[in-house]
Design an enzyme around this catalytic site. Sequence first.
Site: not given
Length: 214
Positions: A9, A11
């Site tokens: 991922d 953020d």
Amino acid sequence: MTFEAILFDNDGVLVDTEGLYYRANREVLAGVGVALDEATYVELFLRDGTGAWHLAEARGLSAEAVTDLRAARDRRYAELLDEVPIAIPGVAGLLPSLAARYRLAIVTSSEPGPFARTHARTGLLPHFELVLTRVDYQRSKPDPEPYLCAVARMGLPPERCLVIEDSERGLRAAKAAGLTCWVVPSGLTAGGRFEAADAVLPDLAAVAARLLAD
């Protein structure tokens, strides 16, 4: 288990931007009388993935007004990305070692514009062979589609891929796709429910220590 690829991922995992996105949403919604506190943000954005525009609509704002709010949020987020430090300590130093042993990808719900703006400052992207942003699939996390797309694009069986996430919706997406998922909670997700994770680790240094141990 031996992995061939690590799917990150973005953020909250590779860059410290989740708090900035919360701030941009909070500031814009405050302008129309909607108080977006941290707990509500976590529930709507990081657990359910629904966003908060329905809170503005409930106050009588039109679809056009909500569109204007969204644009204002995007502008404010872009300003914050340019003004505030976003590097997570140690990440840049760990990626070369991981890239020497594993195929690396980013699977994010970010739109291409903010994603590119963020990584114009980081220098991290050369370590990744694949990046999927919000325009590369139809259904966002917690739907498994983003991770299923990444696995298909890399031509690997799911059991050979490891996901690194920081949020509940990301964890749900990874597990629904049949993938092993290690969670590294960020500041906003530290109180999350991660019982379904295959491991919960304090930081990416702990992730690298496991992956580079042998």
